[in-house]
Design an enzyme around this catalytic site. Structure first.
Site, mmCIF file in Angstrom:
data_model
loop_
_atom_site.group_PDB
_atom_site.id
_atom_site.type_symbol
_atom_site.label_atom_id
_atom_site.label_comp_id
_atom_site.label_asym_id
_atom_site.label_seq_id
_atom_site.Cartn_x
_atom_site.Cartn_y
_atom_site.Cartn_z
ATOM 1 N N LYS A 22 0.830 -1.215 0.000
ATOM 2 C CA LYS A 22 0.000 0.000 0.000
ATOM 3 C C LYS A 22 0.859 1.257 0.000
ATOM 4 C CE LYS A 22 -1.387 1.619 3.993
ATOM 5 N NZ LYS A 22 -1.364 2.885 4.679
ATOM 6 N N ASN A 23 1.852 1.314 0.879
ATOM 7 C CA ASN A 23 2.588 2.572 1.022
ATOM 8 C C ASN A 23 3.517 2.852 -0.157
ATOM 9 O OD1 ASN A 23 1.197 3.093 3.328
ATOM 10 N ND2 ASN A 23 2.812 2.448 4.736
ATOM 11 N N CYS A 116 -4.124 7.783 9.915
ATOM 12 C CA CYS A 116 -4.443 7.185 11.212
ATOM 13 C C CYS A 116 -3.981 8.093 12.335
ATOM 14 C CB CYS A 116 -3.760 5.822 11.326
ATOM 15 S SG CYS A 116 -4.610 4.553 10.389
ATOM 16 N N ARG A 121 1.465 14.299 13.377
ATOM 17 C CA ARG A 121 2.075 13.917 12.095
ATOM 18 C C ARG A 121 2.344 15.167 11.245
ATOM 19 N NH1 ARG A 121 -0.757 8.429 10.079
ATOM 20 N NH2 ARG A 121 1.215 8.222 8.976
ATOM 21 N N ASP A 304 4.836 -0.059 12.127
ATOM 22 C CA ASP A 304 3.563 -0.583 11.616
ATOM 23 C C ASP A 304 3.312 -2.030 12.038
ATOM 24 O OD1 ASP A 304 3.097 1.825 10.439
ATOM 25 O OD2 ASP A 304 3.687 1.222 8.429
ATOM 26 N N ARG A 396 -8.566 0.082 5.156
ATOM 27 C CA ARG A 396 -7.712 1.096 4.518
ATOM 28 C C ARG A 396 -6.450 0.459 3.958
ATOM 29 N NH1 ARG A 396 -7.498 6.470 8.102
ATOM 30 N NH2 ARG A 396 -6.135 7.005 6.397
HETATM 31 N N1 EPU Z 1 7.777 13.672 11.118
HETATM 32 C C1 EPU Z 1 7.966 14.994 11.460
HETATM 33 N N2 EPU Z 1 7.949 15.927 10.456
HETATM 34 C C2 EPU Z 1 7.747 15.596 9.154
HETATM 35 C C3 EPU Z 1 7.557 14.246 8.815
HETATM 36 C C4 EPU Z 1 7.586 13.302 9.826
HETATM 37 O O1 EPU Z 1 8.133 15.332 12.630
HETATM 38 O O2 EPU Z 1 7.750 16.502 8.294
HETATM 39 C C5 EPU Z 1 7.850 12.642 12.185
HETATM 40 C C6 EPU Z 1 6.530 11.929 12.399
HETATM 41 O O3 EPU Z 1 5.692 12.664 13.271
HETATM 42 C C7 EPU Z 1 6.974 10.607 12.960
HETATM 43 C C8 EPU Z 1 8.284 10.354 12.227
HETATM 44 O O4 EPU Z 1 8.731 11.618 11.754
HETATM 45 O O5 EPU Z 1 7.216 10.743 14.318
HETATM 46 C C9 EPU Z 1 8.214 9.398 11.063
HETATM 47 O O6 EPU Z 1 7.188 9.800 10.172
HETATM 48 P P1 EPU Z 1 7.199 9.453 8.627
HETATM 49 O O7 EPU Z 1 7.172 10.745 7.879
HETATM 50 O O8 EPU Z 1 8.286 8.480 8.332
HETATM 51 O O9 EPU Z 1 5.812 8.736 8.478
HETATM 52 P P2 EPU Z 1 4.682 8.993 7.416
HETATM 53 O O10 EPU Z 1 5.264 9.304 6.088
HETATM 54 O O11 EPU Z 1 3.668 9.924 7.985
HETATM 55 C C10 EPU Z 1 4.623 6.514 6.639
HETATM 56 C C11 EPU Z 1 3.566 5.477 6.479
HETATM 57 C C12 EPU Z 1 3.104 4.995 7.838
HETATM 58 C C13 EPU Z 1 4.304 4.463 8.610
HETATM 59 C C14 EPU Z 1 5.414 5.512 8.672
HETATM 60 C C15 EPU Z 1 6.682 5.004 9.316
HETATM 61 C C16 EPU Z 1 2.453 6.127 4.439
HETATM 62 C C17 EPU Z 1 1.267 6.702 3.794
HETATM 63 N N3 EPU Z 1 2.437 6.066 5.755
HETATM 64 O O12 EPU Z 1 4.018 7.573 7.356
HETATM 65 O O13 EPU Z 1 2.203 3.942 7.582
HETATM 66 O O14 EPU Z 1 3.911 4.153 9.919
HETATM 67 O O15 EPU Z 1 5.731 5.961 7.339
HETATM 68 O O16 EPU Z 1 7.173 3.900 8.636
HETATM 69 O O17 EPU Z 1 3.382 5.683 3.780
HETATM 70 C C18 EPU Z 1 0.418 2.512 8.020
HETATM 71 O O18 EPU Z 1 0.583 2.023 6.897
HETATM 72 O O19 EPU Z 1 -0.333 2.002 8.890
HETATM 73 C C19 EPU Z 1 1.130 3.721 8.400
HETATM 74 C C20 EPU Z 1 0.773 4.458 9.442
#
Ligand code: EPU
Length: 431
Positions: A22-23, A116, A121, A304, A396
């Site tokens: 998915k991601n 979620c 975030r 995850d 989802r």
């Molecule tokens: N963060 C910041 N600032 C930013 C971006 C991230 O502080 O600009 C922090 C976040 O708050 C978090 C950490 O950095 O504490 C990591 O966040 P990341 O950006 O890596 O996560 P994401 O892109 O929001 C994706 C996946 C998530 C998965 C995370 C970590 C997607 C759509 N979502 O989220 O997937 O948990 O990477 O691997 O790709 C899921 O599939 O259930 C899911 C939540």
């Protein structure tokens, strides 16, 4: 509202086939917009978040044709760079449209992402990256507005390792003028997959999968046919479902290398894991032991998989400790597990799990995608019936979850909560 009803106590056995990631698909679908030529994407999972994103593409003028359940053709000749789709606000992957549209059209107006509720975030790292490429970015009325005269390559050092920011800036930089260097990147397999897809469209991206990505901007991207990698988290979820139920399941269409962190922990607690070329077999035939885990960025143990692991450890021998280091609010499901007899204490970002002999069925509520899957695992382990409410969260990210579980012997079905007759019949049939 739909719910799963599960009769627990059944050992899972047999084979299950994993869908595309998915991601990765979220990034790849957004990237497909970056050419006017036709792109064919194979192995797309048929899950809610993906379908919402595909609808948003259609709304801005792209032609999206589903050839079959897992193959989509996209022609990204869009009419607007303003994405006004209400559903976009509820999902995380919508943020990839910023990078894709900014890269292609020097302009993007996209709703602030939701996703979620697992902690704060923010997206300031994404914005920092776009600004380094010469874009102006502001947030107003719930929209991210990004624009540039012309995107120019830049040097970005992320303050934190972010999957989303890495992919997003990579998308925009693929069509920026000159060279971009991104440092302190995330290294997850789906980042490599998005980079490979962009390269198959003519981009020049090197280093994806390491912490420095180098991108030489190209003038134009072209059409491509590409197959998405298997979903490591779906695979991991089935591995833990097998382990927790004392089962013996072969999980097919996986890349075992992507599962190493999960495999290592399973082996440590006494599960037999056999790796084949594109499958893993998980065999658990004794009461499992305890462990300590800290969630980390790839190749560490994935956040995850944290809820599924905590749940599986709830009935293991002794005390296990899980520390969540990525998202601060990812233990909300623990109260639900407690209703089922688990003995878990959460202190800050750490869960202390005292293994109990058994869980017992209860009505529980899925608070998010992965925690929802974890509660289904708990239901399959527990004695008696468990009802997991808010299936829409689970859908989802998991395709045909209950059907795949039925295929390996779980006693589970999905009902609308108003379907009293169906629910009654199911309960009577299962005894
Ligand atoms: N963060 C910041 N600032 C930013 C971006 C991230 O502080 O600009 C922090 C976040 O708050 C978090 C950490 O950095 O504490 C990591 O966040 P990341 O950006 O890596 O996560 P994401 O892109 O929001 C994706 C996946 C998530 C998965 C995370 C970590 C997607 C759509 N979502 O989220 O997937 O948990 O990477 O691997 O790709 C899921 O599939 O259930 C899911 C939540």
């Amino acid at each position: 509202m739909e719910q799963y009803i599960i009769k627990g106590g059944k050992r899972l056995e047999g084979e299950v086939v994993i869908n595309g990631a998915k991601n990765a698909a979220l990034g790849i679908i957004a990237a497909a917009l970056m050419t006017d030529e036709q792109v064919t994407i194979e192995n797309i999972p048929d899950v809610l978040d993906i379908n919402v994103l595909l609808d948003a593409l259609t709304e801005i003028g792209a032609i999206v044709e589903r050839k079959d359940r897992h193959t989509v053709k996209i022609v990204g000749r869009i009419q607007t760079t303003k994405v006004d789709n209400e559903s976009m606000r509820k999902m995380r992957g919508s943020y990839y449209l910023i990078g894709a549209l900014l890269g292609k059209c020097n302009n993007a107006q996209v709703p602030l992402p939701g996703g979620c509720n697992i902690g704060s975030r923010p997206i300031e790292q994404h914005i920092k990256g776009f600004k380094a490429l010469g874009a102006d970015v502001d947030i107003s009325f719930g929209m991210v507005n990004a624009s540039a005269e012309k995107l120019k390559g830049g040097h970005i050092f992320f303050d934190i390792v972010s999957v989303g920011a890495t992919i997003n800036v990579m998308l925009a930089a693929a069509l920026a003028e000159g060279q971009t260097i991104i440092e302190n990147c995330a290294k997850e397999p789906h980042i490599v997959d998005v980079a490979n897809f962009l390269n198959s469209m003519g981009a020049n991206i090197k280093g994806a999968g390491t912490d420095v990505i180098r991108i030489k901007g190209v003038q134009k991207l072209h059409g491509s046919t590409y197959s998405i990698i298997p979903d490591q988290i779906e695979a991991g979820t089935f591995m833990l479902a097998a382990a927790a139920t004392g089962g013996n399941v072969t999980i097919k269409n996986v890349i075992p290398k992507h599962l190493e962190a999960i495999t290592a922990k399973l082996v440590e607690i006494g599960v037999e894991v056999t790796e084949e070329d594109d499958a893993v077999r998980v065999n658990a035939h004794k009461r499992l032991g305890n462990t300590q885990i800290k969630t980390l960025v790839y190749p560490g143990f994935p956040t995850d998989m944290q809820p599924q692991m905590t749940t599986s450890l709830a009935t293991c021998e002794g005390t296990s400790i899980i520390t969540e280091s990525i998202f601060e609010n990812r233990f909300k499901y623990v109260d639900e597990l407690t209703k089922m007899g688990a003995n878990i204490k959460v202190e800050g970002n750490t869960a202390i799990i005292n293994g109990v002999e058994k869980l017992t069925g209860a009505t529980v509520c899925a608070p998010d995608l992965r925690a929802g899957a974890a509660l289904v695992i708990a239901g399959m382990v527990a004695e008696g019936f468990t009802v997991v409410e808010h299936v829409e969260y689970i859908e989802r990210g998991y395709e045909s979850f209950e059907k795949k579980l039925q295929g390996i012997g779980a006693i589970i079905d999905k009902f609308d909560e108003s379907d009293n007759r169906g629910i009654q019949k199911f309960r009577l049939k299962c005894g």
